[in-house]
Write a protein that holds these residues in place. Structure first.
Motif, mmCIF file in Angstrom:
data_model
loop_
_atom_site.group_PDB
_atom_site.id
_atom_site.type_symbol
_atom_site.label_atom_id
_atom_site.label_comp_id
_atom_site.label_asym_id
_atom_site.label_seq_id
_atom_site.Cartn_x
_atom_site.Cartn_y
_atom_site.Cartn_z
ATOM 1 N N VAL A 73 40.729 -21.436 104.969
ATOM 2 C CA VAL A 73 40.460 -22.416 103.872
ATOM 3 C C VAL A 73 39.458 -23.489 104.449
ATOM 4 O O VAL A 73 39.201 -23.495 105.714
ATOM 5 C CB VAL A 73 41.925 -23.178 103.761
ATOM 6 C CG1 VAL A 73 43.154 -22.190 102.984
ATOM 7 C CG2 VAL A 73 42.358 -23.766 105.063
ATOM 8 N N LEU A 74 38.781 -24.013 103.794
ATOM 9 C CA LEU A 74 37.845 -25.217 104.023
ATOM 10 C C LEU A 74 38.316 -26.515 103.281
ATOM 11 O O LEU A 74 38.616 -27.845 103.928
ATOM 12 C CB LEU A 74 36.440 -25.240 103.473
ATOM 13 C CG LEU A 74 35.609 -24.193 104.852
ATOM 14 C CD1 LEU A 74 34.264 -24.086 104.118
ATOM 15 C CD2 LEU A 74 35.476 -25.091 105.875
ATOM 16 N N CYS A 75 38.682 -26.234 102.042
ATOM 17 C CA CYS A 75 38.712 -27.751 101.040
ATOM 18 C C CYS A 75 40.376 -27.949 100.902
ATOM 19 O O CYS A 75 40.771 -29.128 100.618
ATOM 20 C CB CYS A 75 38.232 -27.735 99.673
ATOM 21 S SG CYS A 75 38.988 -26.569 98.418
ATOM 22 N N ALA A 76 41.129 -27.009 101.395
ATOM 23 C CA ALA A 76 42.621 -27.368 101.290
ATOM 24 C C ALA A 76 43.329 -28.019 102.542
ATOM 25 O O ALA A 76 42.750 -27.714 103.786
ATOM 26 C CB ALA A 76 43.282 -25.924 101.017
ATOM 27 N N GLY A 135 40.123 -26.816 95.256
ATOM 28 C CA GLY A 135 39.364 -25.228 94.816
ATOM 29 C C GLY A 135 37.942 -25.550 94.696
ATOM 30 O O GLY A 135 37.292 -25.190 93.648
ATOM 31 N N SER A 136 37.469 -26.475 95.569
ATOM 32 C CA SER A 136 35.986 -26.528 95.489
ATOM 33 C C SER A 136 35.126 -25.467 96.405
ATOM 34 O O SER A 136 34.035 -25.110 96.078
ATOM 35 C CB SER A 136 35.551 -28.224 96.097
ATOM 36 O OG SER A 136 35.713 -28.036 97.506
ATOM 37 N N CYS A 137 35.843 -24.969 97.718
ATOM 38 C CA CYS A 137 34.954 -24.208 98.494
ATOM 39 C C CYS A 137 34.984 -22.773 98.184
ATOM 40 O O CYS A 137 34.106 -21.878 98.417
ATOM 41 C CB CYS A 137 35.479 -24.381 99.923
ATOM 42 S SG CYS A 137 36.731 -23.661 100.312
ATOM 43 N N ARG A 138 36.106 -22.354 97.635
ATOM 44 C CA ARG A 138 36.209 -20.942 97.198
ATOM 45 C C ARG A 138 36.228 -19.907 98.371
ATOM 46 O O ARG A 138 36.549 -18.868 98.084
ATOM 47 C CB ARG A 138 35.128 -20.282 96.368
ATOM 48 C CG ARG A 138 35.106 -21.058 94.928
ATOM 49 C CD ARG A 138 36.366 -21.259 94.358
ATOM 50 N NE ARG A 138 36.402 -20.938 92.967
ATOM 51 C CZ ARG A 138 37.455 -21.715 92.234
ATOM 52 N NH1 ARG A 138 37.792 -22.951 92.542
ATOM 53 N NH2 ARG A 138 37.536 -21.315 91.041
ATOM 54 N N CYS A 193 38.818 -19.457 100.127
ATOM 55 C CA CYS A 193 40.190 -19.021 100.218
ATOM 56 C C CYS A 193 40.773 -17.810 99.144
ATOM 57 O O CYS A 193 41.696 -17.642 98.767
ATOM 58 C CB CYS A 193 41.295 -19.857 99.815
ATOM 59 S SG CYS A 193 41.305 -20.730 98.229
ATOM 60 N N CYS A 208 44.381 -21.261 96.915
ATOM 61 C CA CYS A 208 44.821 -22.640 97.086
ATOM 62 C C CYS A 208 45.374 -23.346 95.799
ATOM 63 O O CYS A 208 46.031 -24.343 95.643
ATOM 64 C CB CYS A 208 44.071 -23.484 97.867
ATOM 65 S SG CYS A 208 42.438 -23.693 97.016
HETATM 66 FE FE1 FES Z 1 38.652 -24.330 99.012
HETATM 67 FE FE2 FES Z 1 40.511 -22.883 98.219
HETATM 68 S S1 FES Z 1 40.482 -23.755 100.356
HETATM 69 S S2 FES Z 1 39.142 -23.351 97.395
#
Ligand code: FES
Length: 726
Positions: free
Chosen positions: A35-38, A46-49, A51, A66
């Motif tokens: 994950v990055l944005c979670a 849900g911005s980085c995708r 995950c 996420c």
């Molecule tokens: Fe970023 Fe799911 S962690 S979209």
């Protein structure tokens, strides 16, 4: 039985709540999804995708885990060759604009993007376009913003808004010009908690205090407890070459500006490094033997001349439980008086630890409604403030707020009762709860509180006797009440528990009862049955000549109330044991240099009554010693019986003599029902219309203000200036 659904993650079947996301189900199954944005403390975004996962029978090839809720019998694959390839492409796109300046980035070594790129093994980029560069912002005194490194995950924006209810950061501009910034790109004007730094997955937001101080892989870490208020946030000291260079939250929960940046006070040039004794009117350096000999001689002379009752001891909320225990033991068993107290009792609510016991802070949001009787709660106990925000923003609970001014809680509240004092608000609210009526706002507040099946009530830091009885009556009309008294000072609870109060031995056993005989046996001493003077009585006694000597450990009454200077000047003999040459220490006949909380181990007890462990991060500065060591040495020189090798030995004795601590494990909370004072009429607070009435504050904002420690934090002083300039 709780409703659950069955989900299979990489062949592992788990049962989770129907509201769970795939990411949460994967965690339950022990499967890691990158994950990055979670983040657990934020709503899914849900911005980085990064995950993405594959869901069996889904029409979509990939699904972000996420933000996607589970379905019953859902089957998910988290790692396939296609997923690995897709994640590589996502990382490649993120790196397209991300500068590869890792060698000079303070996040290197703990950068999530760096770790993911390493994990997925990217080769040369297909993109040859020039990277987008955005001007950095170094205007904040504590947070550097290297905007070009930002991956637009929005974590900083969300933590500032969702968790802190501040909303200082936001996305500005559009499309490929999007960036995270402030209104009109102004310098940060916020609570400066640094949560945005901690949550940033890359090096876009970094700590100015830590800049170029060390690489993360070269740092040593020790877990300890913040020393700035009663919340007891667990911290991680990061040291390099034996010196602290950074403090972070040990639990990834929250740290306020003081907890994160205020540690630099321990390196302040005011730190005492040798004992000082007064010679010809001047304080001059002395050896430990010389200083302690002077204390022994003077205390003995005064005791022989005027009796032990002419000597008083003021303890501290900045020392450990072990040190507080030893201090009162020294006063009682060696000096021979019950004159031992805490001036900090002037700053706590009436009814604390008798009527009002604190619940667990993390459970505030489990209540149906929250009633805040002091709108400044976030300034005094920042973590308590964060838990109130969480109750509203994360759990959608109702907030009834009594506030004389306007702050972030006003924006969150379902109803705001604007009154100058809690007493005035309660004068309308209590009758409304009892019999209805009142203004629209009051009726609305009463309806929310009456409808709630459980209410968390935040008790003001200071209550008049009138307010105390009003609050008691108010609580009688509510269901499922948990009280949360605001306790501003760090180890106030521990110092009280340890008996630094004249009428009670450790564990709230009343002095002058069977406990006297029992403790006399344990401490191998004759204990006085004469009731002790409280802090206010000691000050009054100095004026009348009843009290001739005072031993102050870790407190600076003159720093808080200049009016006390003339009183302390009347003493025949004053000993001050502290880490700084405080305003009070400047009046002393002997000054004993103590270690800071970063230089010693031991335990403290938070306002939740939770036992916590301090660990030593630095060596004692100069010739300073831990308070417990100083007291023990002095006690031995005065014929006392103290033989401890470490704070752990003292804790062992505490466990054997204080029933509340007998089986209390570190991290555990002693239950209110076990207190001898639960429901009693005893008052553990003190009230004065004059002493410390007008606290000296160092900033326009209480959050950054006051105190022996925080007044010497360079970082927090900078914040005060920043706030004044903005
Ligand atoms: Fe970023 Fe799911 S962690 S979209």
């Amino acid at each position: 039985m709780e409703n659950t659904v069955t989900v299979t993650i990489d062949g592992i079947t788990v049962k989770v709540k129907p509201t769970a996301t795939i990411l949460e189900a994967a965690k339950a199954a022990g499967v890691r999804i990158p994950v990055l944005c979670a983040d657990d403390k934020l709503h899914p975004y849900g911005s980085c995708r990064i995950c993405i996962v594959e869901v069996e029978k889904s029409p979509r090839k990939f699904t972000p885990s996420c933000t996607t809720p589970v379905n019953d019998n859902m089957s998910v694959k988290t790692m396939t060759p296609d997923l690995a390839e897709a994640r590589k492409r996502i990382l490649e796109l993120l790196l397209n604009n991300h500068p590869l300046d890792c060698p000079i980035c303070d996040k290197a070594g703990s950068c999530q993007l760096q770790d993911l790129v390493h994990e997925y093994g990217l080769g040369p980029s297909k993109f040859s376009e020039k990277k987008r560069t955005v001007a950095p912002s170094y205007h904040s005194s504590v947070v550097d913003r290297e905007v070009s490194r930002c991956v637009l995950c929005g974590k900083c924006v969300r933590v500032c808004r969702e968790q802190n209810a501040v909303g200082e950061l936001a996305f500005t501009r559009r499309g490929d010009k999007s960036k995270v910034s402030t209104d009109f790109d102004q310098p940060l004007d916020c609570e400066f908690c640094g949560e945005c730094i901690e949550i940033c997955p890359v090096g876009a937001l970094t700590s100015k205090q830590f800049k170029f101080k060390g690489r993360t892989w070269n740092l040593e870490r020790s877990t300890s407890v913040c020393n700035y208020c009663g919340c007891g946030c667990r911290t991680s000291f990061e040291t390099r070459l034996g010196r602290i260079v950074r403090v972070k939250s040990a639990e990834k929960n929250y740290l306020c500006s003081k907890g994160r940046f205020g540690w630099d006070a321990v390196h302040h040039h005011d730190r005492l490094t040798t004992p000082l004794v007064r010679v010809s009117g001047e304080l001059v350096p002395a050896t430990w033997d010389e200083a302690l000999a002077m204390v022994v001689t003077n205390l003995n002379v005064i005791k022989n001349k005027k009796g032990a009752g002419s000597i008083g001891g003021l303890g501290s909320v900045r020392t450990t439980n072990e040190e507080s225990y030893l201090f009162q033991k020294f006063m009682r068993s060696v000096v021979g008086t019950n004159n031992v107290d805490l001036l900090a009792r002037l700053k706590v609510p009436k009814g604390l630890n008798t009527e009002f016991f604190s619940g667990e802070l993390s459970k505030i949001s489990e209540h149906d409604a929250v009633l805040v009787l002091d709108g400044e709660v976030g300034e005094f106990n920042p973590l308590m403030g964060i838990e109130i925000v969480r109750a509203v923003n994360r759990k959608y609970k109702k907030l009834v707020l009594v506030n004389s001014g306007f702050n972030k809680f006003n924006r969150l509240a379902s109803t705001v009762l604007e009154y100058l004092t809690p007493e005035a608000a309660l004068a309308d609210l209590v009758p409304a709860l009892k019999a209805g009526g009142g203004s629209d706002r009051v009726r609305e507040a009463a309806a929310i509180l009456k409808d709630a099946s459980s209410v968390a009530v935040i008790i003001p830091a200071r209550t008049t006797a009138g307010e105390f009885y009003q609050i008691k009556e108010l609580l009688s009309y509510l269901k499922g009440v948990t009280t949360y008294p605001i306790v501003r000072r760090s180890n106030f609870q521990g110092a009280l528990d340890m008996g630094v109060i004249p009428g009670y031995y450790p564990g709230y056993e009343k002095a002058g009862t069977d406990a006297t005989n029992r403790l006399a046996g344990v401490w191998n001493a004759i204990l006085s049955e004469t009731p002790g003077l409280n802090a206010l009585e000691m000050l009054a006694g100095i004026k009348t000549g009843k009290v001739s000597a005072l031993y102050i450990m870790g407190d600076d009454p003159v720093g808080s109330d200049k009016g006390l200077k003339d009183i302390l000047n009347k003493l025949e003999f004053l000993v001050v044991q502290d880490i700084f040459l405080t305003e009070t220490a400047k009046l002393a006949d002997v000054v004993l240099p103590a270690c800071s909380w970063a230089e010693k181990s031991g335990t403290v007890t938070s306002l939740e009554r939770r036992l916590q462990q301090l660990s030593r991060a630095e060596e004692p500065l100069g010739e300073s010693k831990p308070d417990w060591d100083i007291i023990q040495t002095l006690a031995k020189k005065m014929g006392g019986s103290m033989h401890y090798g470490t704070p752990a030995d003292i804790l062992k004795e505490i466990r054997s003599t204080v029933p509340l601590y007998a089986d209390l494990t570190v991290g555990g909370i002693w239950p209110r029902e076990r207190s001898p004072l639960a429901g009693a009429d005893d008052d553990l607070s003190l009230w004065s219309d004059t002493v410390m009435k007008n606290e000296v504050i160092t900033s326009d904002r209480l959050l950054f203000s006051s105190g022996t420690m925080i007044g010497r934090s360079g970082e927090i002083s900078t914040l005060c200036r920043t706030k004044a300039e903005v």
